[in-house]
Design a protein around this motif. Structure first.
Motif, PDB file in Angstrom:
ATOM      1  N   GLY A 381       0.808  -1.208   0.000  1.00 47.33           N
ATOM      2  CA  GLY A 381       0.000   0.000   0.000  1.00 47.33           C
ATOM      3  C   GLY A 381       0.841   1.258   0.000  1.00 47.33           C
ATOM      4  O   GLY A 381       2.076   1.227   0.019  1.00 47.33           O
ATOM      5  N   ALA A 382       0.165   2.389  -0.030  1.00 48.11           N
ATOM      6  CA  ALA A 382       0.862   3.671  -0.070  1.00 48.11           C
ATOM      7  C   ALA A 382       1.463   4.018   1.282  1.00 48.11           C
ATOM      8  O   ALA A 382       2.579   4.525   1.374  1.00 48.11           O
ATOM      9  CB  ALA A 382      -0.102   4.775  -0.522  1.00 48.11           C
ATOM     10  N   GLY A 383       0.750   3.777   2.341  1.00 44.98           N
ATOM     11  CA  GLY A 383       1.258   4.064   3.672  1.00 44.98           C
ATOM     12  C   GLY A 383       0.988   5.497   4.109  1.00 44.98           C
ATOM     13  O   GLY A 383       0.596   6.364   3.329  1.00 44.98           O
ATOM     14  N   THR A 384       1.239   5.740   5.382  1.00 50.16           N
ATOM     15  CA  THR A 384       0.861   7.009   6.015  1.00 50.16           C
ATOM     16  C   THR A 384       1.511   8.217   5.358  1.00 50.16           C
ATOM     17  O   THR A 384       0.849   9.225   5.080  1.00 50.16           O
ATOM     18  CB  THR A 384       1.214   6.970   7.510  1.00 50.16           C
ATOM     19  N   LYS A 385       2.819   8.165   5.098  1.00 48.88           N
ATOM     20  CA  LYS A 385       3.519   9.329   4.566  1.00 48.88           C
ATOM     21  C   LYS A 385       2.997   9.724   3.187  1.00 48.88           C
ATOM     22  O   LYS A 385       2.832  10.914   2.894  1.00 48.88           O
ATOM     23  CB  LYS A 385       5.024   9.063   4.513  1.00 48.88           C
ATOM     24  N   VAL A 386       2.757   8.743   2.339  1.00 47.40           N
ATOM     25  CA  VAL A 386       2.261   9.048   0.999  1.00 47.40           C
ATOM     26  C   VAL A 386       0.826   9.553   1.063  1.00 47.40           C
ATOM     27  O   VAL A 386       0.454  10.500   0.351  1.00 47.40           O
ATOM     28  CB  VAL A 386       2.387   7.820   0.083  1.00 47.40           C
ATOM     29  N   ILE A 387      -0.002   8.951   1.906  1.00 45.87           N
ATOM     30  CA  ILE A 387      -1.382   9.421   2.056  1.00 45.87           C
ATOM     31  C   ILE A 387      -1.391  10.867   2.555  1.00 45.87           C
ATOM     32  O   ILE A 387      -2.134  11.722   2.040  1.00 45.87           O
ATOM     33  CB  ILE A 387      -2.174   8.506   3.007  1.00 45.87           C
ATOM     34  N   GLU A 388      -0.567  11.176   3.534  1.00 45.74           N
ATOM     35  CA  GLU A 388      -0.491  12.552   4.030  1.00 45.74           C
ATOM     36  C   GLU A 388      -0.016  13.503   2.939  1.00 45.74           C
ATOM     37  O   GLU A 388      -0.491  14.637   2.833  1.00 45.74           O
ATOM     38  CB  GLU A 388       0.443  12.618   5.240  1.00 45.74           C
ATOM     39  N   GLY A 389       0.931  13.042   2.117  1.00 47.56           N
ATOM     40  CA  GLY A 389       1.410  13.868   1.012  1.00 47.56           C
ATOM     41  C   GLY A 389       0.328  14.129  -0.018  1.00 47.56           C
ATOM     42  O   GLY A 389       0.211  15.244  -0.554  1.00 47.56           O
ATOM     43  N   MET A 390      -0.493  13.104  -0.298  1.00 48.67           N
ATOM     44  CA  MET A 390      -1.603  13.298  -1.240  1.00 48.67           C
ATOM     45  C   MET A 390      -2.601  14.318  -0.706  1.00 48.67           C
ATOM     46  O   MET A 390      -3.125  15.148  -1.454  1.00 48.67           O
ATOM     47  CB  MET A 390      -2.295  11.963  -1.528  1.00 48.67           C
ATOM     48  N   ILE A 391      -2.860  14.246   0.581  1.00 47.99           N
ATOM     49  CA  ILE A 391      -3.799  15.206   1.180  1.00 47.99           C
ATOM     50  C   ILE A 391      -3.251  16.631   1.070  1.00 47.99           C
ATOM     51  O   ILE A 391      -3.999  17.578   0.795  1.00 47.99           O
ATOM     52  CB  ILE A 391      -4.082  14.812   2.648  1.00 47.99           C
ATOM     53  N   ARG A 392      -1.941  16.785   1.224  1.00 47.89           N
ATOM     54  CA  ARG A 392      -1.342  18.128   1.060  1.00 47.89           C
ATOM     55  C   ARG A 392      -1.451  18.601  -0.389  1.00 47.89           C
ATOM     56  O   ARG A 392      -1.620  19.803  -0.641  1.00 47.89           O
ATOM     57  CB  ARG A 392       0.126  18.111   1.497  1.00 47.89           C
ATOM     58  N   LEU A 393      -1.331  17.675  -1.346  1.00 53.38           N
ATOM     59  CA  LEU A 393      -1.503  18.060  -2.748  1.00 53.38           C
ATOM     60  C   LEU A 393      -2.920  18.561  -3.025  1.00 53.38           C
ATOM     61  O   LEU A 393      -3.131  19.353  -3.944  1.00 53.38           O
ATOM     62  CB  LEU A 393      -1.210  16.867  -3.666  1.00 53.38           C
ATOM     63  N   ASN A 394      -3.872  18.053  -2.249  1.00 51.79           N
ATOM     64  CA  ASN A 394      -5.251  18.523  -2.302  1.00 51.79           C
ATOM     65  C   ASN A 394      -5.907  18.344  -3.674  1.00 51.79           C
ATOM     66  O   ASN A 394      -6.591  19.247  -4.169  1.00 51.79           O
ATOM     67  CB  ASN A 394      -5.323  20.001  -1.883  1.00 51.79           C
ATOM     68  N   PRO A 395      -5.739  17.189  -4.307  1.00 52.17           N
ATOM     69  CA  PRO A 395      -6.410  16.994  -5.602  1.00 52.17           C
ATOM     70  C   PRO A 395      -7.922  16.916  -5.413  1.00 52.17           C
ATOM     71  O   PRO A 395      -8.411  16.485  -4.362  1.00 52.17           O
ATOM     72  CB  PRO A 395      -5.841  15.655  -6.081  1.00 52.17           C
ATOM     73  N   THR A 396      -8.648  17.314  -6.435  1.00 51.85           N
ATOM     74  CA  THR A 396     -10.104  17.220  -6.366  1.00 51.85           C
ATOM     75  C   THR A 396     -10.553  15.770  -6.391  1.00 51.85           C
ATOM     76  O   THR A 396     -11.494  15.388  -5.693  1.00 51.85           O
ATOM     77  CB  THR A 396     -10.741  17.984  -7.534  1.00 51.85           C
ATOM     78  N   HIS A 397      -9.875  14.959  -7.191  1.00 50.22           N
ATOM     79  CA  HIS A 397     -10.239  13.542  -7.334  1.00 50.22           C
ATOM     80  C   HIS A 397      -9.012  12.664  -7.128  1.00 50.22           C
ATOM     81  O   HIS A 397      -7.885  13.046  -7.471  1.00 50.22           O
ATOM     82  CB  HIS A 397     -10.827  13.268  -8.716  1.00 50.22           C
ATOM     83  N   ILE A 398      -9.249  11.452  -6.603  1.00 47.18           N
ATOM     84  CA  ILE A 398      -8.196  10.452  -6.425  1.00 47.18           C
ATOM     85  C   ILE A 398      -8.708   9.119  -6.945  1.00 47.18           C
ATOM     86  O   ILE A 398      -9.841   8.718  -6.649  1.00 47.18           O
ATOM     87  CB  ILE A 398      -7.780  10.310  -4.946  1.00 47.18           C
ATOM     88  N   ALA A 399      -7.892   8.441  -7.732  1.00 43.48           N
ATOM     89  CA  ALA A 399      -8.162   7.066  -8.149  1.00 43.48           C
ATOM     90  C   ALA A 399      -7.172   6.163  -7.424  1.00 43.48           C
ATOM     91  O   ALA A 399      -5.971   6.196  -7.700  1.00 43.48           O
ATOM     92  CB  ALA A 399      -8.027   6.909  -9.658  1.00 43.48           C
ATOM     93  N   ALA A 400      -7.678   5.376  -6.468  1.00 46.05           N
ATOM     94  CA  ALA A 400      -6.846   4.481  -5.672  1.00 46.05           C
ATOM     95  C   ALA A 400      -6.909   3.092  -6.274  1.00 46.05           C
ATOM     96  O   ALA A 400      -7.972   2.473  -6.316  1.00 46.05           O
ATOM     97  CB  ALA A 400      -7.329   4.460  -4.226  1.00 46.05           C
ATOM     98  N   VAL A 401      -5.772   2.591  -6.753  1.00 55.49           N
ATOM     99  CA  VAL A 401      -5.696   1.262  -7.365  1.00 55.49           C
ATOM    100  C   VAL A 401      -4.886   0.365  -6.429  1.00 55.49           C
ATOM    101  O   VAL A 401      -3.836   0.771  -5.925  1.00 55.49           O
ATOM    102  CB  VAL A 401      -5.019   1.328  -8.754  1.00 55.49           C
ATOM    103  N   SER A 402      -5.367  -0.839  -6.193  1.00 53.49           N
ATOM    104  CA  SER A 402      -4.705  -1.709  -5.222  1.00 53.49           C
ATOM    105  C   SER A 402      -4.957  -3.163  -5.553  1.00 53.49           C
ATOM    106  O   SER A 402      -5.976  -3.513  -6.160  1.00 53.49           O
ATOM    107  CB  SER A 402      -5.238  -1.414  -3.812  1.00 53.49           C
ATOM    108  N   CYS A 403      -4.021  -4.031  -5.127  1.00 53.16           N
ATOM    109  CA  CYS A 403      -4.209  -5.469  -5.289  1.00 53.16           C
ATOM    110  C   CYS A 403      -4.431  -6.153  -3.946  1.00 53.16           C
ATOM    111  O   CYS A 403      -4.433  -7.377  -3.876  1.00 53.16           O
ATOM    112  CB  CYS A 403      -3.003  -6.087  -5.983  1.00 53.16           C
ATOM    113  N   ASP A 404      -4.628  -5.362  -2.876  1.00 54.39           N
ATOM    114  CA  ASP A 404      -4.769  -5.948  -1.555  1.00 54.39           C
ATOM    115  C   ASP A 404      -5.896  -5.248  -0.802  1.00 54.39           C
ATOM    116  O   ASP A 404      -5.799  -4.058  -0.514  1.00 54.39           O
ATOM    117  CB  ASP A 404      -3.463  -5.822  -0.779  1.00 54.39           C
ATOM    118  N   PRO A 405      -6.989  -5.945  -0.476  1.00 57.65           N
ATOM    119  CA  PRO A 405      -8.108  -5.291   0.198  1.00 57.65           C
ATOM    120  C   PRO A 405      -7.744  -4.656   1.533  1.00 57.65           C
ATOM    121  O   PRO A 405      -8.278  -3.597   1.883  1.00 57.65           O
ATOM    122  CB  PRO A 405      -9.119  -6.427   0.386  1.00 57.65           C
TER     123      PRO A 405
END
Length: 449
Positions: A381-405
């Motif tokens: 997965g992306a993990g905490t640091k990357v998720i926090e970084g995405m939130i700072r980027l503040n995109p209007t939309h996010i497409a989360a793709v994953s192979c692990d529920p």
């Protein structure tokens, strides 16, 4: 005080607390730091059970997020792979921690009505497929319930979104890439047993394409004739629209492979990750681009994290005036530059070779408004640091793709806590006969809804 069932189940599956599993060694699609296409079921062969625990009788109630069946015995939560809801089994306990037991089947006392005969003769010993005891229809339904289970317990998501499942056109003969292990002492060619470096000698594999089975037969013949280096312990087979390669892992010069996905041609080699089930990769791409079509109304910039050889990036470049792809693997970014046109003088694409967590940790406010972030991380997965970084980027939309529920649910929870809402979740059966499932989540900033 003993924990209730939900707590014990969460301990088994949570990506934050679970005991690390052994490295993925069967049919790997990426190096250990990348997302795999297949992971051996944790079936425990080669692992010694605690000597003081007698075999136990368990009835399997349901399947949870890592593909194991869950049952209960004397107040203990028991996880057993290769089971079907309704199976009554005698199980050997492999490990016991707190109120949680990991076990394996010793005997099926009463099979579930859902249980079917596996299509592969190597299923009882091979470490690759762990869902062949289900019919294909039941595999699909089980993967949906597994995903919902993770979203509920790890993601704390309520109400639960409806999850649409896209079936693979070919439940067998779908894989266009594989890795085969060589046992130089026992002279075997095949796949590892689960949790073991013992090689299962495999003459043919029912889930790889006919062309790959031809490559496997060639490798077996060459190995038997002494034409394979004594230093080789692993070979890769990869099939493209153009290019069919059989080469030792880590080959100095890897053969070029070409595949058309969507309306674009992609170049890569056996060292790069590329989805192995091409028809499902097409459907997955279509869903991500549907999200992109919604997002492109918001701004001119899209970002593709963990971009690989540029599957999403290349198609997003047709929709946005600026696209940035970030990927740590140098071989992949070399091909991504070619595949996306980033190497051209007049281009709207920039490919950056660096770890995603490092790139996203820096101040990116100078880039301006971000409409869409697509992220497709390894199984961890992306993990905490990357998720926090995405939130700072503040995109209007996010497409989360994953192979692990489980890690998908954890990452989605982080985004929800950061001001996003979950619009939809779609599932794609990229890996029939295994418990793995590919997911796409669409998230939108709450204040933009």
């Amino acid at each position: 005080m003993s924990r209730d069932r939900s707590e014990a189940e969460t301990e088994s599956e949570s990506p934050e607390t679970s005991t690390p599993r052994p490295p993925r060694r069967t049919h790997p699609d990426r190096n250990p730091n990348r997302r795999p296409g297949r992971r051996p079921a944790n079936r425990g062969r080669g692992i010694t059970a605690p000597p003081d625990i007698e075999p136990i009788e368990v009835t399997i109630e349901r399947i949870v997020g890592d593909g194991k069946g869950i049952g209960f015995h004397d107040g203990q939560t028991v996880f057993v792979p290769e089971t079907v809801p309704g199976d009554r089994i005698m199980a050997k306990v492999r490990s016991h921690r707190g109120k949680v037991m990991q076990a394996q089947i010793l005997e099926i006392l009463e099979p579930s009505p859902q249980r079917v005969e596996a299509p592969c003769p190597y299923f009882p010993v091979c470490g690759g497929c762990d869902f062949q005891q289900f019919s294909y229809e039941d595999q699909l339904a089980t993967k949906v319930t597994m995903t919902q289970d993770s979203l509920r317990r790890i993601g704390k998501i309520d109400p639960m979104p409806e999850i649409a499942m896209t079936a693979s056109p070919n439940p067998l003969e779908y894989r266009s890439r594989a890795e085969w292990q060589l046992d130089q002492k026992q002279r075997k060619v095949g796949y590892f047993m689960a949790n073991s470096h013992q090689v299962v000698d495999v003459q043919a594999c029912p889930i790889v394409t006919p062309n790959l089975n031809t490559l496997l037969a060639t490798l077996r013949e060459d190995f038997a004739a002494g034409m394979v280096s004594r230093q080789a312990f692993e070979y890769r087979g990869v099939e493209g629209d153009v290019g069919l390669t059989l080469e030792p892992t880590g080959a100095t010069r890897s053969q070029l492979i070409m595949r058309t996905v969507g309306d674009k041609l992609f170049r890569y080699n056996a060292e790069c990750f590329f989805q192995p089930n091409i028809p499902i990769a097409e459907r997955l791409l279509e869903r991500v681009l549907e999200i992109a079509d919604v997002a492109m109304e918001e701004s001119e910039l899209a970002i593709d994290l963990y971009c690989g050889v540029g599957l999403f990036t290349a198609h997003m470049a047709d929709r946005f005036s600026r696209v940035i792809g970030v990927e740590v693997d140098k071989t992949s970014t070399k091909f991504a530059g070619e595949n996306t046109g980033a190497d051209d003088e007049d281009t709207n694409v920039r490919i950056i070779t660096t770890p995603v967590e490092q790139w996203i940790a820096e101040d990116r406010s100078a880039m301006g408004k971000v409409s869409l972030v697509v992220f497709d991380p390894p199984r961890a997965g992306a993990g905490t640091k990357v998720i926090e970084g995405m939130i700072r980027l503040n995109p209007t939309h996010i497409a989360a793709v994953s192979c692990d529920p489980a890690t998908f649910a954890r990452d989605v929870r982080g985004l929800l806590d950061g001001g996003y809402e979950l619009v939809s979740v779609d599932a794609f059966d990229m890996f029939p006969q295994t418990h793995h499932v590919e997911l796409v989540g669409h998230l939108q900033r709450s204040d933009a809804a």
